[in-house]
Design a protein around this motif. Structure first.
Motif, mmCIF file in Angstrom:
data_model
loop_
_atom_site.group_PDB
_atom_site.id
_atom_site.type_symbol
_atom_site.label_atom_id
_atom_site.label_comp_id
_atom_site.label_asym_id
_atom_site.label_seq_id
_atom_site.Cartn_x
_atom_site.Cartn_y
_atom_site.Cartn_z
ATOM 1 N N ARG A 91 10.784 -16.109 27.365
ATOM 2 C CA ARG A 91 11.708 -17.041 27.999
ATOM 3 C C ARG A 91 12.027 -18.144 27.003
ATOM 4 N N ASN A 104 13.203 -23.714 31.980
ATOM 5 C CA ASN A 104 12.702 -22.927 30.856
ATOM 6 C C ASN A 104 13.217 -21.494 30.829
ATOM 7 N N GLU A 105 14.278 -21.229 31.577
ATOM 8 C CA GLU A 105 14.788 -19.869 31.591
ATOM 9 C C GLU A 105 16.289 -19.833 31.326
ATOM 10 N N ARG A 163 16.034 -15.105 29.383
ATOM 11 C CA ARG A 163 14.792 -14.428 29.731
ATOM 12 C C ARG A 163 14.978 -12.928 29.535
#
Length: 222
Positions: free
Chosen positions: A122, A150-151, A154
């Protein structure tokens, strides 16, 4: 004596014998001109100032052609508040600057790049602004959903290798790393694209003979 050419008003309403500049200054006003009678070719260069343009007009564009790389660059560090930069040369290849014409404009940031992501990784990718060329006291101008952001990218089920683009809008309302707001002004603003490896074995790369980095800034009048 002077040879004067007679001025004749013809029966059809036309005037002959009138030389260029023969009418006194101020004789022809806006009401005298017919609607849509002035063509683009007749408008003097510089006659239309940026201040007269309507809201929503792009009044300037800055284009940064970033560094290319013949080898893979691993993206395996950084954090949201302290990102690493898309930078193959150490000189800020993903950074561009713009000096706004107006103090209330918005800046549209467009960024294009390629990624190769190994399975299970990711990566967070965000746009940042600073009033300093070293990107100190930066502000993140990319919004995100969730609690971690945080994606942005991915990968699951194999390696993904493709080109991507993102955009963000700086309206001068975002807070920097010290809690101050980087309000819009006519001072030079610096923009950079940061990343942070959020999860996985760090098998995230860009470069490797793929699309090079492109960054474009556009000032939009309000």
């Amino acid at each position: 004596g002077n040879n004067l050419m007679p001025v004749t008003i013809n029966g059809n309403g036309s005037i002959t014998g009138l030389s260029v500049g023969g009418l006194p200054n101020g004789t022809v006003d806006a009401d005298t001109l017919a609607s849509n009678s002035v063509t683009t070719a007749k408008i003097a260069t510089g006659a239309v100032a940026a201040s007269t343009l309507p809201a929503g007009t792009v009044v300037q564009t800055v284009f940064k052609n970033g560094e290319s790389s013949g080898s893979s660059v691993q993206l395996n560090n950084g954090s949201m508040g302290n990102p690493a930069w898309f930078d193959t040369s150490g000189s800020g290849s993903s950074m561009a600057e713009i000096t706004p014409i107006f103090a209330n404009s918005k800046i549209l940031v467009n960024f294009m790049f390629s990624l190769r992501m190994g399975d299970g990784n990711r990566l967070g990718v965000m746009a940042y602004v600073s009033m300093a060329s070293n990107m100190s006291n930066l502000a993140r101008i990319s919004d995100y959903r969730g609690s971690q952001g945080n994606e942005s990218y991915r990968s699951s089920g194999g390696t993904d290798w493709s080109s991507h683009s993102l955009f963000a809008v700086d309206d001068g309302s975002y807070q920097n790393s010290t809690g101050g707001t980087l309000s819009m002004s006519t001072a030079t603003r610096y923009y950079n694209i940061g990343f942070y490896n959020a999860f996985g074995d760090g098998g995230v790369y860009y470069g490797d003979n793929s699309q090079r980095i492109y960054l474009m800034l556009q000032e939009i009048k309000q």
